[in-house]
Design a protein around this motif. Structure first.
Motif: not given
Length: 174
Positions: A104-107, A112-113, A119-122
């Motif tokens: 779950f943490i990995k997914s 998040i990545t 978000i960076a694209h927006l």
């Protein structure tokens, strides 16, 4: 395995209380009070049963050998302490849960990545109130109206277009 005397609770109640959701606080308090009552009742009783004065009963009871028979039977009586056999199952369950948590943490980190990239694209785009339709089509080519290459009918929603099939519709035979 020999039984050991319980003298205090081994549960860190304050740490556990921090993890209890607000809607479960009353159930947690009820469980804690039951645990405290049990612990107090265990502590109130002596660790060992009181010793029997067999000499007193030998003087008091006139039947020869009766007290000796009771004494030998009493001394031979051993109440078995229950064996603990659930720890291996609990450890297997804990390992499975830990692996599930790690997945779950990995997914979650992967999501998040991906969201940070979006978000960076927006953030790199012009603000929407300053965009023209051409700017929007360059930024979002799949969502923008393209009357030349992909003409649509007003109100330009997918369900209002020719050949629209809902995602949950059964496949047609023709």
């Amino acid at each position: 395995m020999a039984a050991r005397r319980i003298t205090a609770s081994s549960i860190n109640w304050s740490s556990l209380a921090e993890r209890v959701p607000p809607n479960q606080k009353s159930n947690f308090q009820a469980f804690k009070s039951k645990s405290d009552v049990y612990l107090r009742s265990v502590i109130a009783n002596p660790e060992e049963a009181p010793k029997i004065d067999w000499a007193y009963y030998k003087k008091l009871i006139p039947i020869p050998g009766l007290v000796d028979k009771f004494q030998s039977s009493y001394d031979a009586l051993k109440v078995p302490y229950p064996t603990e056999n659930l720890t291996p199952q609990i450890e297997v369950q804990a390992k499975e849960t830990k692996a599930e948590i790690e997945r779950f943490i990995k997914s979650s980190n992967d999501r998040i990545t991906e969201y940070n990239k979006k978000i960076a694209h927006l953030k790199s785009l012009l603000p929407y109130d300053q965009m023209t339709m051409e700017d929007y089509r360059e930024a979002f080519p799949d969502e923008a109206l393209d009357p030349i290459n992909r003409p649509t009918f007003w109100p330009h929603l997918p369900e209002d277009q020719l050949g629209y099939k809902p995602k949950d519709a059964p496949p047609s035979d023709h």
